[in-house]
Write a protein that holds these residues in place. Structure first.
Motif, PDB file in Angstrom:
ATOM      1  N   THR A 135      -0.724   9.884   4.271  1.00  0.00           N
ATOM      2  CA  THR A 135      -0.436   8.577   3.689  1.00  0.00           C
ATOM      3  C   THR A 135      -0.712   7.450   4.679  1.00  0.00           C
ATOM      4  OG1 THR A 135       1.234   9.615   2.318  1.00  0.00           O
ATOM      5  CG2 THR A 135       1.384   7.239   2.559  1.00  0.00           C
ATOM      6  N   PRO A 137      -2.651   5.950   8.149  1.00  0.00           N
ATOM      7  CA  PRO A 137      -3.802   6.203   9.026  1.00  0.00           C
ATOM      8  C   PRO A 137      -3.384   6.539  10.455  1.00  0.00           C
ATOM      9  CG  PRO A 137      -3.572   3.842   8.617  1.00  0.00           C
ATOM     10  CD  PRO A 137      -2.567   4.539   7.732  1.00  0.00           C
ATOM     11  N   SER A 212       1.312  12.393 -10.457  1.00  0.00           N
ATOM     12  CA  SER A 212       1.593  11.767 -11.753  1.00  0.00           C
ATOM     13  C   SER A 212       0.559  12.172 -12.789  1.00  0.00           C
ATOM     14  CB  SER A 212       1.638  10.249 -11.630  1.00  0.00           C
ATOM     15  OG  SER A 212       0.363   9.759 -11.329  1.00  0.00           O
ATOM     16  N   ARG A 241       6.146  12.983  -9.559  1.00  0.00           N
ATOM     17  CA  ARG A 241       6.933  11.848  -9.101  1.00  0.00           C
ATOM     18  C   ARG A 241       7.834  11.376 -10.234  1.00  0.00           C
ATOM     19  NH1 ARG A 241       4.159   8.020  -4.845  1.00  0.00           N
ATOM     20  NH2 ARG A 241       5.279   9.322  -3.364  1.00  0.00           N
TER      21      ARG A 241
ATOM     22  N   GLN B  68       8.918  -0.795   8.066  1.00  0.00           N
ATOM     23  CA  GLN B  68       7.839  -0.488   7.134  1.00  0.00           C
ATOM     24  C   GLN B  68       6.731   0.169   7.950  1.00  0.00           C
ATOM     25  OE1 GLN B  68       7.706  -0.681   3.949  1.00  0.00           O
ATOM     26  NE2 GLN B  68       9.151  -2.244   3.262  1.00  0.00           N
ATOM     27  N   ARG B 209      -3.996  -0.275  -7.151  1.00  0.00           N
ATOM     28  CA  ARG B 209      -2.821   0.568  -6.955  1.00  0.00           C
ATOM     29  C   ARG B 209      -2.942   1.814  -7.830  1.00  0.00           C
ATOM     30  NH1 ARG B 209       3.299  -1.336  -8.559  1.00  0.00           N
ATOM     31  NH2 ARG B 209       4.432   0.428  -7.692  1.00  0.00           N
ATOM     32  N   MET B 211      -1.649   5.042 -10.081  1.00  0.00           N
ATOM     33  CA  MET B 211      -0.697   4.994 -11.184  1.00  0.00           C
ATOM     34  C   MET B 211       0.680   5.521 -10.777  1.00  0.00           C
ATOM     35  SD  MET B 211      -2.344   7.934 -13.620  1.00  0.00           S
ATOM     36  CE  MET B 211      -4.045   7.399 -13.394  1.00  0.00           C
ATOM     37  N   SER B 212       0.754   6.212  -9.656  1.00  0.00           N
ATOM     38  CA  SER B 212       2.093   6.595  -9.172  1.00  0.00           C
ATOM     39  C   SER B 212       2.227   6.335  -7.681  1.00  0.00           C
ATOM     40  CB  SER B 212       2.370   8.058  -9.467  1.00  0.00           C
ATOM     41  OG  SER B 212       1.532   8.866  -8.689  1.00  0.00           O
ATOM     42  N   THR B 213       1.592   5.295  -7.236  1.00  0.00           N
ATOM     43  CA  THR B 213       1.641   4.914  -5.832  1.00  0.00           C
ATOM     44  C   THR B 213       2.755   3.893  -5.630  1.00  0.00           C
ATOM     45  OG1 THR B 213      -0.750   5.179  -5.834  1.00  0.00           O
ATOM     46  CG2 THR B 213       0.199   4.002  -3.975  1.00  0.00           C
ATOM     47  N   THR B 214       3.624   4.156  -4.681  1.00  0.00           N
ATOM     48  CA  THR B 214       4.622   3.140  -4.357  1.00  0.00           C
ATOM     49  C   THR B 214       3.924   1.967  -3.679  1.00  0.00           C
ATOM     50  OG1 THR B 214       5.044   4.020  -2.164  1.00  0.00           O
ATOM     51  CG2 THR B 214       6.394   4.892  -3.946  1.00  0.00           C
ATOM     52  N   ILE B 215       4.596   0.845  -3.646  1.00  0.00           N
ATOM     53  CA  ILE B 215       4.011  -0.326  -2.992  1.00  0.00           C
ATOM     54  C   ILE B 215       3.801  -0.024  -1.506  1.00  0.00           C
ATOM     55  CG2 ILE B 215       4.512  -2.727  -2.339  1.00  0.00           C
ATOM     56  CD1 ILE B 215       5.852  -2.982  -5.149  1.00  0.00           C
ATOM     57  N   GLU B 217       3.063   2.902  -0.161  1.00  0.00           N
ATOM     58  CA  GLU B 217       1.861   3.741  -0.030  1.00  0.00           C
ATOM     59  C   GLU B 217       0.580   2.944  -0.261  1.00  0.00           C
ATOM     60  OE1 GLU B 217       3.801   7.969  -1.568  1.00  0.00           O
ATOM     61  OE2 GLU B 217       2.877   6.594  -2.988  1.00  0.00           O
ATOM     62  N   LEU B 220      -0.185   1.175   2.750  1.00  0.00           N
ATOM     63  CA  LEU B 220      -0.710   2.107   3.753  1.00  0.00           C
ATOM     64  C   LEU B 220      -2.174   2.449   3.468  1.00  0.00           C
ATOM     65  CD1 LEU B 220       2.357   4.407   4.345  1.00  0.00           C
ATOM     66  CD2 LEU B 220       1.085   3.177   6.118  1.00  0.00           C
ATOM     67  N   ILE B 240       1.562   1.193 -13.620  1.00  0.00           N
ATOM     68  CA  ILE B 240       2.051   2.468 -13.105  1.00  0.00           C
ATOM     69  C   ILE B 240       2.453   3.358 -14.262  1.00  0.00           C
ATOM     70  CG2 ILE B 240       2.774   1.560 -10.868  1.00  0.00           C
ATOM     71  CD1 ILE B 240       5.655   1.450 -11.950  1.00  0.00           C
ATOM     72  N   ASP B 252       3.180  -3.438 -13.575  1.00  0.00           N
ATOM     73  CA  ASP B 252       4.374  -3.700 -12.761  1.00  0.00           C
ATOM     74  C   ASP B 252       4.224  -5.046 -12.068  1.00  0.00           C
ATOM     75  OD1 ASP B 252       6.584  -3.685 -11.150  1.00  0.00           O
ATOM     76  OD2 ASP B 252       5.850  -2.122  -9.808  1.00  0.00           O
ATOM     77  N   ASN B 254       6.498  -6.906 -11.000  1.00  0.00           N
ATOM     78  CA  ASN B 254       7.416  -6.997  -9.861  1.00  0.00           C
ATOM     79  C   ASN B 254       6.654  -6.816  -8.544  1.00  0.00           C
ATOM     80  OD1 ASN B 254      10.149  -6.582 -11.484  1.00  0.00           O
ATOM     81  ND2 ASN B 254       8.699  -5.074 -12.222  1.00  0.00           N
ATOM     82  N   PRO B 257       5.627 -10.360  -6.429  1.00  0.00           N
ATOM     83  CA  PRO B 257       6.477 -10.953  -5.381  1.00  0.00           C
ATOM     84  C   PRO B 257       6.811  -9.972  -4.253  1.00  0.00           C
ATOM     85  CG  PRO B 257       7.704 -10.670  -7.459  1.00  0.00           C
ATOM     86  CD  PRO B 257       6.257 -10.435  -7.768  1.00  0.00           C
ATOM     87  N   VAL B 258       6.891  -8.686  -4.543  1.00  0.00           N
ATOM     88  CA  VAL B 258       7.184  -7.736  -3.460  1.00  0.00           C
ATOM     89  C   VAL B 258       6.034  -7.723  -2.455  1.00  0.00           C
ATOM     90  CG1 VAL B 258       7.606  -5.316  -2.865  1.00  0.00           C
ATOM     91  CG2 VAL B 258       8.690  -6.310  -4.895  1.00  0.00           C
ATOM     92  N   LYS B 261       5.934 -10.761  -0.335  1.00  0.00           N
ATOM     93  CA  LYS B 261       6.936 -10.755   0.734  1.00  0.00           C
ATOM     94  C   LYS B 261       6.505  -9.857   1.900  1.00  0.00           C
ATOM     95  CE  LYS B 261      11.705  -9.548   1.812  1.00  0.00           C
ATOM     96  NZ  LYS B 261      12.824  -8.696   1.405  1.00  0.00           N
TER      97      LYS B 261
ATOM     98  N   PHE C 243       9.543   5.439 -10.482  1.00  0.00           N
ATOM     99  CA  PHE C 243       9.522   6.012  -9.130  1.00  0.00           C
ATOM    100  C   PHE C 243       9.573   4.942  -8.049  1.00  0.00           C
ATOM    101  CE2 PHE C 243       5.152   5.211 -10.342  1.00  0.00           C
ATOM    102  CZ  PHE C 243       4.695   4.531  -9.244  1.00  0.00           C
ATOM    103  N   GLU C 244       9.294   3.698  -8.385  1.00  0.00           N
ATOM    104  CA  GLU C 244       9.196   2.641  -7.372  1.00  0.00           C
ATOM    105  C   GLU C 244      10.588   2.245  -6.899  1.00  0.00           C
ATOM    106  OE1 GLU C 244       6.430   0.912  -5.808  1.00  0.00           O
ATOM    107  OE2 GLU C 244       8.212   0.437  -4.646  1.00  0.00           O
ATOM    108  N   THR C 250      12.449  -1.457 -12.485  1.00  0.00           N
ATOM    109  CA  THR C 250      11.140  -2.052 -12.716  1.00  0.00           C
ATOM    110  C   THR C 250      11.238  -2.897 -13.972  1.00  0.00           C
ATOM    111  OG1 THR C 250       9.968  -0.227 -11.630  1.00  0.00           O
ATOM    112  CG2 THR C 250       8.709  -1.551 -13.204  1.00  0.00           C
ATOM    113  N   TYR C 280      13.156 -12.016  -5.607  1.00  0.00           N
ATOM    114  CA  TYR C 280      12.146 -11.760  -6.631  1.00  0.00           C
ATOM    115  C   TYR C 280      12.519 -12.356  -7.990  1.00  0.00           C
ATOM    116  CZ  TYR C 280      11.153  -8.198  -3.081  1.00  0.00           C
ATOM    117  OH  TYR C 280      10.903  -7.540  -1.904  1.00  0.00           O
ATOM    118  N   MET C 284       9.877 -13.464 -11.366  1.00  0.00           N
ATOM    119  CA  MET C 284       9.917 -12.681 -12.596  1.00  0.00           C
ATOM    120  C   MET C 284      10.505 -13.482 -13.758  1.00  0.00           C
ATOM    121  SD  MET C 284       8.235 -10.171 -11.640  1.00  0.00           S
ATOM    122  CE  MET C 284       8.329  -9.020 -13.020  1.00  0.00           C
TER     123      MET C 284
END
Lengths: 338, 338, 338, 338
Positions: A135, A137, A212, A241, B68, B209, B211-215, B217, B220, B240, B252, B254, B257-258, B261, C243-244, C250, C280, C284
């Motif tokens: 995940t 680098p 997923s 997930r 992070q 992004r 479809m099941s990637t967290t913000i 990830e 990253l 997602i 998503d 949301n 703004p995430v 930030k 999952f997020e 969400t 946030y 939203m």
């Protein structure tokens, strides 16, 4: 396909859709309901998206396929289960196959040590990552070709065939020189360039379900390999997930009976990635066997607390040996050998 | 990292963990709580997994990162937002950028027609797929290099820069010859071989992004491109996977703004894939702008009901033009231009 | 309903299913496809599960409904949007309605202070919890009836109507004495005893979507209230579980255009619970308006860092006032007033 | 709690947070890291949310709890597993307990027939719904008190204790008159009024996990019952909601070893609701036993194709008997009796 019209659709609209369906080579069959009409498009529509596009017409509410979209992977094409042969090992038969070894190949000593111990405990295939999809680098990315050579040495020493991941179409031939089974990782389950490339190789492919990926999409990814000419596909459930965070992923054992119903392909379970915690691996390995899996793939490391990747989910060799003892008893209870 | 010990851990166990932490080059700082002790490992642990492996010790309950894990993508490294320049267009500035065009390039006529019309409506970049990642091997897979040539022609005719997907590391140079922005699709967000390859090219990268990637990830994956030497990364939220099936994915918003930030990278929204139905595209496009997105990417097709891919989510050109009118008003309401 | 048969079903099996369908009062219409047959059961099957049970027959592959299962909540029953009147306020009209106030009523001083300030900023309804559904039995459970009395006092002082949650069928009458709108919380969206009870009261009901409730299920919960005789239902999107984890939930703004297509009921957005972080909330809230919501419900607290519940997602009064300013501009851009 | 500060926080800000922590009765312990500082709040914070509210301060990045928030449900409070006695049956011991019967009580004949047959096959408890939580108000809602009386008759005839659902606090006493185990359904897992009511009754409570309830939240719901004075709680995993649609829910067997680690409470598995299809029930029942469950709850109906609810997931009595045979073998393989 079933095309559902919005309520109040006119006869002219119905006729227009029937015309379009027939122009695409299907027969149209309309059912006039009390509240809305439904048109069946008769013909083999698998993999053909053009009917779906009718959904963009104003008078159409939805277009729903009737058939599962895969063919070669389907149980309808082949009633009995497929068997995949690797060295002296057969996946998909009465005998379960356990693949075990470290997440990453880290050193000659680590690998040979683990290889000997998982073999002694009854593993039939050695796993170990040389190219690692990480995940971040900045994380350890694997020993690459050096790791493949160590795997080859471990194979010579133990006689165990090798399963290892390939991440890159350009590296498929190199990996296939050393590996007995090419693993497609969860993150590459819809890397279609890679799927097409491994379809051209004469080595079995272990296809890990994406985190997923629906079961239908997973079987469509298998279809890429099968339709490309490689019939030796092994499916591997490794956790999806979900919202639950007490496990790293949610190992979806429901997928075992669902896949067994829909497909003839063998399926193995990865409780290490599926749970992410060594304390839960044994329970889920036994459950996987009871659910009907054809095998397991398990991470084993001599010193998990020093592992360069996936330490928290790796078993120590003696815990793995204990797991194998219990796995044999559960296997026997569901009429399988191990 | 914060290492939480199980209750009842002995002083010897605490000392052993402190020793291991310091051997890895961190300072250990132990807090003895009423019910359990906690050890802080002080130092920059981003991207370094070795501390995580301590979780496999019996006396350890959990290991939790504090920072992070990304660096170059982080807002801490760069307080002001990044701007990405493509032709005369700037992504990440006050002016919003709308990318529009067909899902797939299907024919010269289709493409030139759409290109002219989206340009007239105010789109600043032309989108169009030449290599298509399709769930089924039997679906239309794109016109490939022929499609790239048509995109080049459309660019000559309209002056619009081109964004198009690249799926395969071996094809990166070819696609980069024609494209102004290289798109990495949702299914390749963790195809690290591909990310490393596009990092070597001097073209901006649009990173969808998964479809099941967290913000985390997702950022990253951006870090792979940034740390490989390519600073021109544009993020794209495209929905997602959730339990809800009335939309194809769950766009998503949301994430806007995430991401704003956590990161300095520009971010655009894809309401076409995010919802999967043309009827919902406008509402979510306007919402994306109000949420703070730097742009939109929208599928437009002259005859969606005949599209070879993604017909149900494509807008007709006149609907797109109407959307642009409304988008201008919402943009102005949040002090952006369009 | 569409009943899909397994391939290879016999004529006798088809006849048997047709017989069963007609015995239940539907007309059966069979389409014989190339690979499998499909039987349509014609008639209004909404809310009637008996056809579904056919899925347990060996020859049946699946049973799929054609109609949405709700009636009174449906846009087909009522083409124009419903309006719900509360005091001098109308939900569902051109004017947006903002409900604001603290998560919990904590004290007279806290409530009257917030009430005055949200009113000054333009809120039209005062929110505040007296009975609090808390995940932990050890957390603050609300001031209960004392809280209701304080809400009544705040109403007298400010003129703002009150929305507050009711959790228990036995308390519906008590809460209805004080509240202008009865809120059903996300955790009670399928508490059917409670839904039946509030249907008997002459007060509007604010129905929060559950964290894993599909839009269809949400509208069926509305149908419980509507079919019980209470036509004043307001829907509230407040975030679903995915999952997020960078947001608490969400917030699913896609639900706004979907609900507007399927139903005539007004719908408001709760960006406070939807995101769980005050930083946030504004983005939203604006996005919700742009997506077509009829209003907002927002948590405001004079000192969020001392709140007894939901501090992290509460806005300070001056931030709320700033949000309202921006909300007015976005509302105007989509032809709404605020 | 661990309070992580934003980078660049001043000493004055750190001192202010320390002051607040100590004012709430905790000890503050600050670790100054290279990139950011972390403050530990030492003391038993379970169930106390006030520290969380610090997250709303500008200088705070996050507040993370260290302890699991439940107490009485925790394995730390009670190392050995709890046993719950019902009639002559013990849940949580070496012997597995199988509960079986129809989804809904539909008629005297149906119930007595099923009861005799599940008893003959080895079930130890009879299940059957009298009050049914139905998604649609138009669906069959159960025979209500008439259903309870039939359950009592079936108990007299077979000697099997009864488990049946209670949905409404006002009905708890009535249901408790007839039932030996009070079932709280998945949709009521956070109906705290109901949880508090059943805590006052001297009958065991079967607590079904909600479809989007984390394991932590599930144990907190158990804590409501335990802390209310009722120590006889049985947990039931029945499937969570995920993106996968080939099963009705995703039965999460991972929850078994997780719950066994965190809690002393017995846990049973419901493969009928968990999968939603009779064809998958046996595989998942066996897997549940192998994963370490203390029992099963299974829907059995003499004619599933005519069931008024949940027909597709109900087993015929002879299939149930066959499942029991196989379950006995798997139980023995993991050193349990059945």
């Amino acid at each position: 396909m079933i095309i559902v019209l919005k309520s109040g659709s006119s006869e002219a609209e119905i006729a227009e859709i029937e015309r379009r369906i027939e122009a695409m080579g299907y027969r149209a069959h309309t059912i006039r309901g009390e509240l809305r009409s439904v048109i069946g498009a008769i013909g083999d529509d698998r993999g053909k998206d053009r009917l779906r596009a009718l959904e963009s017409l104003e008078c159409v509410e939805s277009v729903t396929p009737i058939l599962q979209p895969f063919k070669l992977a389907s149980r309808e094409v082949r009633r009995e289960g497929s068997e995949v042969r690797v060295g002296g090992v057969t996946l998909g038969g009465r005998r379960l196959v356990v693949m075990a070894g470290p997440c990453s190949v880290e050193s000659r000593l680590q690998l040979l040590d683990v290889a000997a111990r998982v073999r002694a405990a009854g593993a039939a295939v050695l796993r170990g990552g040389a190219f690692k999809p990480r995940t971040s680098p900045y994380a350890f990315q694997g020993l690459e070709e050096e790791g493949l050579k160590l795997l080859a040495e471990a194979k010579r020493e133990t006689g165990l065939p090798i399963v290892t991941e390939v991440m890159d179409p350009e590296r498929v031939d190199t990996v296939a020189e050393y590996a007995d089974i090419l693993q497609i990782g969860a993150r590459n389950i819809q890397n279609f360039s890679l799927l097409r490339r491994v379809a051209e190789v004469r080595k079995p492919v272990l296809l890990k379900r994406g985190m997923s990926t629906t079961i239908q999409e997973w079987l469509l990814s298998a279809e890429y390999v099968l339709s490309g000419g490689n019939r030796d596909v092994i499916l591997c459930e490794r956790g999806i997930r979900t919202f639950e965070t007490s496990t790293r992923f949610t190992l979806d054992l429901n997928a075992i009976p669902v896949v067994k119903k829909l497909s003839h392909l063998p399926v193995v379970v990865d409780p290490s990635h599926g749970t992410g915690h060594w304390e839960y691996v044994e329970a889920m390995a036994l459950a996987g066997i009871a659910a009907g899996a054809d095998g397991l793939i398990i991470e084993v490391h001599p010193r998990p607390e020093e592992a360069l990747s996936d330490g928290p989910q790796s078993l120590k060799p003696d815990r793995f040996a204990a797991l194998m003892e219990r796995a044999r008893r559960v296997a026997a209870a569901v009429d399988r050998d191990l």
